[in-house]
Design a protein around this motif. Structure first.
Motif, mmCIF file in Angstrom:
data_model
loop_
_atom_site.group_PDB
_atom_site.id
_atom_site.type_symbol
_atom_site.label_atom_id
_atom_site.label_comp_id
_atom_site.label_asym_id
_atom_site.label_seq_id
_atom_site.Cartn_x
_atom_site.Cartn_y
_atom_site.Cartn_z
ATOM 1 N N GLY A 27 63.771 -51.676 11.135
ATOM 2 C CA GLY A 27 64.672 -51.665 9.996
ATOM 3 C C GLY A 27 63.831 -51.208 8.814
ATOM 4 N N LEU A 36 70.873 -51.240 8.120
ATOM 5 C CA LEU A 36 71.883 -51.929 8.829
ATOM 6 C C LEU A 36 72.037 -51.413 10.218
ATOM 7 C CD1 LEU A 36 74.422 -53.305 6.236
ATOM 8 C CD2 LEU A 36 72.606 -54.661 7.423
ATOM 9 N N ASN A 37 72.305 -49.875 10.130
ATOM 10 C CA ASN A 37 72.338 -49.178 11.562
ATOM 11 C C ASN A 37 71.434 -49.571 12.427
ATOM 12 O OD1 ASN A 37 72.101 -46.101 12.750
ATOM 13 N ND2 ASN A 37 74.203 -47.008 12.786
ATOM 14 N N LEU A 39 69.391 -52.163 12.454
ATOM 15 C CA LEU A 39 69.616 -53.221 13.049
ATOM 16 C C LEU A 39 70.581 -53.690 14.220
ATOM 17 C CD1 LEU A 39 69.343 -55.774 9.920
ATOM 18 C CD2 LEU A 39 67.521 -55.223 11.503
ATOM 19 N N MET A 40 71.621 -52.796 13.918
ATOM 20 C CA MET A 40 72.893 -52.915 14.720
ATOM 21 C C MET A 40 72.648 -52.125 16.096
ATOM 22 S SD MET A 40 75.406 -54.432 14.098
ATOM 23 C CE MET A 40 76.713 -53.579 14.942
ATOM 24 N N ASP A 393 74.777 -46.510 6.824
ATOM 25 C CA ASP A 393 75.157 -47.654 7.109
ATOM 26 C C ASP A 393 76.643 -47.866 6.618
ATOM 27 O OD1 ASP A 393 72.906 -48.755 7.681
ATOM 28 O OD2 ASP A 393 72.339 -49.853 5.803
ATOM 29 N N HIS A 397 79.358 -48.547 9.633
ATOM 30 C CA HIS A 397 79.673 -49.905 9.444
ATOM 31 C C HIS A 397 80.278 -50.355 8.152
ATOM 32 C CE1 HIS A 397 76.909 -49.829 12.877
ATOM 33 N NE2 HIS A 397 76.044 -49.415 11.921
ATOM 34 N N GLU A 399 79.372 -51.164 5.430
ATOM 35 C CA GLU A 399 78.455 -51.953 4.498
ATOM 36 C C GLU A 399 77.079 -51.521 4.252
ATOM 37 O OE1 GLU A 399 78.871 -55.819 7.644
ATOM 38 O OE2 GLU A 399 77.839 -54.356 8.583
ATOM 39 N N ALA A 401 73.209 -53.037 3.041
ATOM 40 C CA ALA A 401 72.309 -53.939 3.303
ATOM 41 C C ALA A 401 72.005 -54.792 1.941
ATOM 42 C CB ALA A 401 70.853 -53.493 3.788
ATOM 43 N N TYR A 402 71.996 -54.192 0.755
ATOM 44 C CA TYR A 402 71.557 -54.606 -0.429
ATOM 45 C C TYR A 402 72.599 -54.426 -1.316
ATOM 46 C CZ TYR A 402 67.212 -54.205 1.929
ATOM 47 O OH TYR A 402 66.204 -54.291 2.837
#
Length: 439
Positions: A27, A36-37, A39-40, A393, A397, A399, A401-402
């Motif tokens: 990540g 995020l992708n 991590l997912m 992301d 998703h 979403e 991350a920041y």
């Protein structure tokens, strides 16, 4: 007995921690719009492979042998016959738990190669198919009772062939099917969070003691040897990577230190209980330098392995597996040990090490291409170029991350200037993209 059970359960938990550690390691290496992708993809592998493992994966890997190629998936379907405390627990549910973590981390390793562009649904489909058709059978080849690699006499204490060569070859096959990221290699795609990378490497190193020392299946001297060799080779590999960076580019980087740690861990995995201190130092040093050089191959050969899964895991796994033919010594673990060429052995061990590595590499790589083409036909495989530029992301998703707008109190982002800031120019890009810009 209770002590061995406690150690194996602890080791299983340590190995499970490696996948979140890998998520942070990967990540931090991607751009902020993709973290995020990434991590997912790692966490998705945890959920999916964990379910497949208890339904039929364990039985396919460790059920009664079928022609040396796989275990009978119906022997322990849904862990039938194993959910009991009768007999030796290390032969039942505890073994299931420990080996489940290997299946999870091996599949998750592949994700780094396809960062920034693969649809999450496509990844999950590929991961399930690959684990079923590749990892579970190969685990039987290497560790299952009657598996052909085990019967051949090849050495793989904790996963050089079954884990790292397997995952690295699959990563190469999959990226060849998916193609390059938009803008690669002309556009610098530098890591967005190097502290994440260092944190992830630290968690991986910590968890790897369960990976290697836990593979002794007992809290004994063999586990101690594996533990010490894991420390030794990893330290040597980190120093070798940093020295290679210094000689090639005039500086040693934090990304290089983290990558050297992982390269050393990968290379010592198959060898950790079969070599002495000198063998561990040699494996680590060779792996650190070889992997540091190998990450540049993608620029020369034109395959976009986003986070260097091929350069670190495939090459590192090959280094550790093949060098066992030279530096293995029966003086360390006399019961199961063999001698390599440097310790008076003959060429047979080297031959079986090379053969097992080549077959696993070819099988996994070929199946990854086939499965990748199938997944691409069904799902499209990757997001659109527009979504990739905007950020996977958001596309996959919904979403980010920041919350940068929230951090500024809702004020709009200033318009970019026509000239990049000095910290954003290709010449000042940190990490691996800078290293290879002069290659």
């Amino acid at each position: 007995m209770e002590g061995n059970t406690a150690w194996l359960l602890t080791s299983a938990a340590l190995v499970l921690l490696m996948t979140p550690g890998l998520a942070f390691f990967y990540g931090g290496m991607v751009r902020a719009k993709s973290v995020l992708n990434m991590l997912m993809m790692c966490f998705g592998a945890m959920g999916l492979i964990g379910v497949l493992w208890v339904v039929y994966g364990y039985s396919t890997a460790y059920g009664s042998d079928i022609a040396g190629l796989l275990g009978n998936p119906f022997d322990h379907l849904g862990l039938s016959g194993l959910m009991t405390v009768d007999g030796d627990p290390t032969e039942g549910t505890v073994d299931v738990a420990f080996q489940a973590m290997f299946a999870i981390i091996t599949t998750a390793l592949i994700a780094g190669a396809v960062a920034d562009r693969m649809k999450f649904g496509a990844w999950m489909l590929f991961a399930g198919l690959w684990a079923t058709l590749v990892y579970f059978p190969v685990a039987h080849w290497v560790w299952g009772d009657g598996g052909w690699i085990d019967e051949l006499g090849a050495l793989d204490f904790a996963g050089g062939t079954a884990v790292h060569i397997n995952a690295g070859a699959a990563a190469l096959g999959l990226v060849l099917v998916l193609g390059k990221r938009v803008g690669w290699p002309a556009e610098p795609m530098k890591p967005h969070n190097l502290p994440f990378v260092m944190l992830g490497a630290g968690l991986l190193w910590f968890g790897w003691f369960g990976f290697n020392a836990g593979s002794a299946y007992a809290a004994d001297g063999v586990a101690g040897i594996a533990f010490v060799n894991t420390v030794t080779a990893t330290c040597a590999a980190m120093l070798a990577w940093l020295l290679t960076e210094r000689l090639r580019h005039g500086r040693a980087t934090s990304l290089g230190a983290a990558s050297g740690v992982v390269a050393g861990l990968v290379a010592i995995t198959p060898a950790c209980a079969f070599v002495d201190t000198w063998g561990a130092l040699l494996i680590g040093a060779v792996a650190g330098a070889a992997c540091a050089l190998a990450v540049g191959l993608k620029y020369r050969l034109g395959f976009d392995d986003s986070l260097d899964v091929v350069g670190v895991h495939l090459v590192g796994g090959l280094v550790g597996t093949v060098l066992l033919g030279f530096v293995a010594t029966s003086s360390v673990v006399a019961e199961d040990g063999q001698d390599g060429l440097f310790y008076g052995g003959d060429v047979k061990l080297l031959g079986v090490q090379v053969l097992s590595a080549v077959v696993v590499m070819a099988y996994s790589g070929l199946l990854a291409v086939v499965l990748g083409l199938l997944v691409k036909a069904v799902t499209g495989g990757r997001v659109s170029p527009e979504q990739e530029i905007t950020g996977i992301d958001e596309a996959e998703h919904a979403e980010a991350a920041y919350d940068l707008a929230g951090a500024r109190g809702g004020r709009p982002t200033p318009a970019p200037t026509s000239t990049p800031a000095p910290s954003e120019t290709p010449e000042s890009a940190s990490g691996r993209e800078l290293e290879e810009s002069t290659t």
